[in-house]
Scaffold this motif. Sequence first.
Motif: not given
Length: 351
Positions: A60-84
């Motif tokens: 149920x845990x996610x690696x630190x790179x996932x947290x870093x990616x979420x921070x980057x998404x917050x920074x870049x403020x996309x309209x939408x996330x597409x998850x493959x």
Amino acid sequence: MQTSRRLFLKLLATTAISRGLLNAVQAAPHQKTFASGDALERGDHRFALISDLNGPYGSTLYSPTVARGLDLISELQPDLVLCAGDMVAGQKISLTDSQLEAMWSSFQSTILNPLLQQGIGMIPTMGNHDASSQKGASQYVFARERHQAERFWERQKSRLGLEFIDAKQYPFQFSVQQPGLFVVVIDASSAKVDRAQRQWLEQALASESRSSDDCCVVMGHLPLTAISQGRDRAGECIEDAMHLTDLMQRHRVDLYLSGHHHAWYPGELKGQRLLSLGAMGNGPRRLLGTQRTSDPSLTLLDLFPATKTVLETTFSLKTLEPISLNSLPKQLSSKSFPTLDRRETSWSYGS
Ligand SMILES: [Fe+2]
């Protein structure tokens, strides 16, 4: 912390300059302005593309790179996330229903809710670790996992910020139209994309709701050809992929987006534009014919409707730097799959 952040922003700006995209003097309101005063030009529509977030089976845990990616998404403020796909760590018969529920609950609290709370919606895709479509004796091998995934995504459906066009088989296969973008999600959570689904895809792409001004993306978890080492074997790429490639070309699909191979590679297969996404979480892999393990990554897609152009920028989640296209081999070849040519990351879309 401050130093590394400044370095990241500087690198971001440097990359933008090298692509001739930057107006460093006065950023328009829709541009993201950085500490240096520089800006990465923002498209009228911006999408973050992510894939393969899961940890080990049952985690149920996610690696630190996932947290870093979420921070980057917050920074870049996309309209939408597409998850493959591959958002949780299933595909194991012994996982109980409560373990499966716990994993989806963790995905909701760790990934989905923080995005939705910022007004960033999400288009999900089912991966083999979410809801594998593998069959044995005409039954789904992971039927319980598919049931749990369906229950979870049904509850989220109205929260995702999506305009559904055909959602009769959501969350496994569906189409949505978002500003600037028409997306068809297919169930490529195993190598078999059957005839019924191919017929459905053809109908979905011919939808009257699709505008010739839209950038058209088809998204599935498995790729159409081999990308990374260890995944260049049966079961890891969609079967009879050339039929699907022809179908997508006939229907002027601008991009086929996939995960599963855990390595970023923008490719072209017999004229069809593909994008293999890097893993956001664990298990990045080496591209075919290379020695270096790919960085975990995410890709940003900026759309410029006035010129009908797209710019892709892929960020390493190890360094937070954009990754250079030239660091990738010009071609990926394997014995059993079609060769893939590297392509440019700036391109025109629509008819
Ligand atoms: Fe996968």
